[in-house]
Design a protein around this motif. Structure first.
Motif, short mmCIF file in Angstrom:
data_model
loop_
_atom_site.label_atom_id
_atom_site.label_comp_id
_atom_site.label_asym_id
_atom_site.label_seq_id
_atom_site.Cartn_x
_atom_site.Cartn_y
_atom_site.Cartn_z
N TYR A 83 46.65 50.42 38.25
CA TYR A 83 45.18 50.51 38.38
C TYR A 83 44.61 51.34 37.22
O TYR A 83 43.62 50.94 36.61
N GLU A 84 45.24 52.46 36.91
CA GLU A 84 44.75 53.30 35.81
C GLU A 84 44.86 52.57 34.48
O GLU A 84 43.97 52.69 33.63
N LEU A 85 45.93 51.80 34.29
CA LEU A 85 46.05 50.98 33.07
C LEU A 85 44.92 49.96 33.02
O LEU A 85 44.28 49.78 31.98
N LEU A 86 44.67 49.31 34.14
CA LEU A 86 43.62 48.29 34.21
C LEU A 86 42.26 48.87 33.85
O LEU A 86 41.55 48.33 33.00
N ILE A 87 41.87 49.97 34.47
CA ILE A 87 40.54 50.52 34.19
C ILE A 87 40.44 51.14 32.81
O ILE A 87 39.36 51.23 32.25
N LYS A 88 41.58 51.53 32.25
CA LYS A 88 41.57 52.06 30.89
C LYS A 88 41.40 50.95 29.85
O LYS A 88 40.67 51.11 28.88
N GLU A 89 42.06 49.83 30.07
CA GLU A 89 42.09 48.77 29.07
C GLU A 89 41.01 47.70 29.26
O GLU A 89 40.63 47.05 28.31
N CYS A 90 40.55 47.50 30.48
CA CYS A 90 39.65 46.39 30.75
C CYS A 90 38.25 46.89 31.10
O CYS A 90 38.08 47.70 32.01
N ASN A 91 37.26 46.39 30.36
CA ASN A 91 35.86 46.69 30.66
C ASN A 91 35.16 45.51 31.33
O ASN A 91 34.16 45.71 32.01
N ASN A 92 35.66 44.30 31.10
CA ASN A 92 35.00 43.10 31.59
C ASN A 92 36.03 42.10 32.13
O ASN A 92 37.11 41.98 31.57
N VAL A 93 35.61 41.40 33.18
CA VAL A 93 36.40 40.26 33.67
C VAL A 93 35.45 39.07 33.67
O VAL A 93 34.35 39.13 34.20
N ASP A 94 35.91 38.00 33.04
CA ASP A 94 35.12 36.78 32.97
C ASP A 94 36.00 35.62 33.44
O ASP A 94 37.17 35.81 33.73
N PHE A 95 35.43 34.44 33.50
CA PHE A 95 36.14 33.28 34.02
C PHE A 95 36.09 32.16 33.00
O PHE A 95 35.16 32.06 32.21
N ILE A 96 37.13 31.33 33.02
CA ILE A 96 37.24 30.26 32.03
C ILE A 96 37.77 29.00 32.70
O ILE A 96 38.55 29.07 33.65
N ILE A 97 37.34 27.86 32.19
CA ILE A 97 37.93 26.58 32.60
C ILE A 97 38.96 26.26 31.54
O ILE A 97 38.62 26.05 30.37
N GLY A 98 40.21 26.28 31.91
CA GLY A 98 41.26 26.06 30.93
C GLY A 98 42.61 25.94 31.62
O GLY A 98 42.69 25.72 32.82
#
Length: 128
Positions: free
Chosen positions: A58-73
């Motif tokens: 969780y700490e790694l996630l909040i440290k490295e990720c600011n945004n979550v988006d979605f993609i068709i792929g």
């Protein structure tokens, strides 16, 4: 109601208001999830799952990720330096565990990117 009892009730009401505001602001303050259909709720649930069962991830996630988006792929991925993009196919599996694993996996890719760690897979494969 006496003056003392009214003050006590006001104290409790203010304390609870502060607590709820603090928790709602602090929960995912660093991660902004695109508000698409019910996808946001699923990602938020996955983040809570990660926070509940593996605080280090969780700490790694909040440290490295600011945004979550979605993609068709074909697959989920990253958009460095701080965005995870989740394939809509993965969301439609309706598995919070799967979404959580994607977030952890992709946050590790962001970590490698941001720390400028290059993986030499050819050397690794040839070694074994």
């Amino acid at each position: 109601i006496s003056y003392k009892e009214r003050n006590h009730r006001m104290y409790i009401k203010n304390a609870l208001t502060f607590l709820f505001l603090f928790l709602s602001i602090n929960t995912f303050a660093q991660i902004k999830v695109a508000d698409v259909a019910d996808y946001k709720q699923k990602v938020d649930s996955a983040i809570i799952l990660i926070k509940t069962y593996d605080i280090e991830k969780y700490e790694l996630l909040i440290k490295e990720c600011n945004n979550v988006d979605f993609i068709i792929g074909d697959f989920s991925s990253t958009q460095p330096p701080h965005t995870i993009v989740i394939n809509i196919k993965d969301i439609k599996l309706n598995s919070i565990n799967n979404i959580a694993s994607i977030l952890v996996h992709e946050s590790l890719h962001l970590y490698f990117y941001n720390k400028k760690i290059l993986l030499n897979l050819c050397a690794f494969i040839n070694k074994y």
